[in-house]
Each structure stands twice: as structure tokens, then as C-alpha cells.
Design an enzyme around this catalytic site. Sequence first.
Site, PDB file in Angstrom:
ATOM      1  N   CYS A  93       0.809  -1.222   0.000  1.00  0.00           N
ATOM      2  CA  CYS A  93       0.000   0.000   0.000  1.00  0.00           C
ATOM      3  C   CYS A  93       0.850   1.283   0.000  1.00  0.00           C
ATOM      4  CB  CYS A  93      -0.986  -0.042   1.159  1.00  0.00           C
ATOM      5  SG  CYS A  93      -2.391   1.026   0.881  1.00  0.00           S
ATOM      6  N   ARG A 127     -12.279   6.481  -1.406  1.00  0.00           N
ATOM      7  CA  ARG A 127     -11.365   5.567  -0.693  1.00  0.00           C
ATOM      8  C   ARG A 127     -11.823   4.144  -0.979  1.00  0.00           C
ATOM      9  NH1 ARG A 127      -7.391   4.958   2.898  1.00  0.00           N
ATOM     10  NH2 ARG A 127      -6.876   7.175   2.599  1.00  0.00           N
ATOM     11  N   HIS A 189      -3.542  -5.582   2.293  1.00  0.00           N
ATOM     12  CA  HIS A 189      -3.294  -5.742   3.726  1.00  0.00           C
ATOM     13  C   HIS A 189      -3.876  -7.086   4.155  1.00  0.00           C
ATOM     14  CE1 HIS A 189      -2.100  -1.551   4.222  1.00  0.00           C
ATOM     15  NE2 HIS A 189      -3.178  -1.187   3.552  1.00  0.00           N
TER      16      HIS A 189
HETATM   17  N1  GLN Z   1      -2.078   6.896   2.358  1.00  0.00           N
HETATM   18  C1  GLN Z   1      -2.185   6.041   1.183  1.00  0.00           C
HETATM   19  C2  GLN Z   1      -3.603   6.062   0.572  1.00  0.00           C
HETATM   20  O1  GLN Z   1      -4.552   6.413   1.227  1.00  0.00           O
HETATM   21  C3  GLN Z   1      -1.818   4.615   1.562  1.00  0.00           C
HETATM   22  C4  GLN Z   1      -2.772   4.047   2.602  1.00  0.00           C
HETATM   23  C5  GLN Z   1      -2.299   2.704   3.135  1.00  0.00           C
HETATM   24  O2  GLN Z   1      -1.093   2.433   3.248  1.00  0.00           O
HETATM   25  N2  GLN Z   1      -3.295   1.863   3.527  1.00  0.00           N
HETATM   26  O3  GLN Z   1      -3.751   5.671  -0.590  1.00  0.00           O
END
Ligand code: GLN
Length: 240
Positions: A93, A127, A189
Site C-alpha cells: 500500500c 477511498r 493488507h
Molecule cells: N495513504 C495512502 C492512501 O490512502 C496509503 C494508505 C495505506 O497504506 N493503507 O492511498
Amino acid sequence: MHLTICWLYPTSMNIYGDRGNVLALERRAQWRGIDVTTIGAGIGEPLPEDVDLFFIGGGQDGEQVAVAHDLQGAKSEAIRRAVDDGAVLLAICGGYQLLGHEYRPHDAAPLPGIGLVDLVTVAGPERFIGNVVVESEFGTLVGFENHSGLTTLGPGVKPLGTVSVGRGNNGIDGFEGVRHRNVVGCYLHGSLLPKNPVLADWLITKALERRYGAVTLAPLDDAFEHEAHASATARAVATR
Ligand code: GLN
């Protein structure tokens, strides 16, 4: 045999339990009698010499600002040199986003990446949160995603796989993650490796082979790992 793992930014880049990837790599090597040394390298700290496998987990935009700037210069060059020499790298990520040329977050100036892989990430309006199932060279991979960054791979850059459940790199091209030499980057994840043992063993094997030549890892009793994989995959499919 001995395996040296460099855990990049263990406190800054470690959200959603991504440390589980380091534990899985350590245990799956140790269960085969392989000695493992894991060295953390945080902000302002030097990279260890002679690393076999680098790991960087996910992080919020704020953490990525400090990490991106800390990586610039000598650290990025050292990581690029090691990867060009066959070292293994797993990036999840936020760590994955920093492998490319640039990450443009919502509320910060564009962040420079390591420049290891031809990819760019731009924060999008939505998101992506949910379970993800990916068809890859390592079989079906399962995890979950939580990112607003939209990653686009450059021409000819190989994705980790194609998304069968979830959004993946950008929710448009159907790709998830990236593959480059012995590098795997992805949005998964979970943590990823405990329930995707085929990928875990591939990373360990490639890291050892750079140092020792051909390596065949002894099989492990992966009944729990396969059960976790099947359960997570069934849940992902049922809730898509
Ligand atoms: N901050 C980055 C995003 O929102 C990565 C988030 C994360 O590592 N889960 O895309």
C-alpha cells in the site's frame, strides 16, 4: 542458511497489521532451520549492509511525507542497487506507492518515490475499502484494501495480477499491484503473507537463491494457512 530482512520504517509504515508479513517471513524461514536477522531502518537511521529482503508496510499520507523525504538520495540508491542485484522487496500500500516516481496525496505536495518501478500514484476522490481477491502467478491471493491512491503502471510494467474481487490499483484497468525483478508491490493488507503462503515462500526462496544458488524449501504443514486463505476468499466473494 541465513536470511537478513530489512524492515523499512517499522513504526511509521505499519498500519492494519502489516507487521504480520515480517512475522510470517521470519517464522516460515525459521521453521525450516534457516537463521533470520531482522533489522529495522526508520527515519534518520542507516540501511543495514547486505540485505536479502526488504519489507515496507502501509502508512497514512502524513507518515508517507516524512518517509518519502527520508528515502530520497542515498537510501533510494542503495535499495535500487540491491534490487538490481536480485534482492527481494515486498511493499504494501503506502510503501508500494513510494516505489514509483511520485505519490500525489490529497493534502500535501507531491511526494518523490524511490523511482524503482515505472508507476505513479495520485489520490482519488474515493477511498477503496474492502476485501480483494487477485489472480496471479502465485495463484489466488487474498487480502483487503484501504487506500485512496490510484496507481497507474507504466507501459510494459507487469502487474502482480488481475482483480477478481475488489478495486486494486485504480478500479479501472483491472490490475492489482506490480511485479518487477524480485519485487512485489500491492495494496493487499491482511496481513498478506500469513494467508498467502505460496507468495511468502517465493519471497524467501528468491532472497536465499541470490546468496546460495538454487534453493528448494522443505514443505510445511500449511493446513491453517490454507484454511485462512479459503475462509478469507469465500468471505470476499460472498460480500463483493
Ligand atoms: N495513504 C495512502 C492512501 O490512502 C496509503 C494508505 C495505506 O497504506 N493503507 O492511498
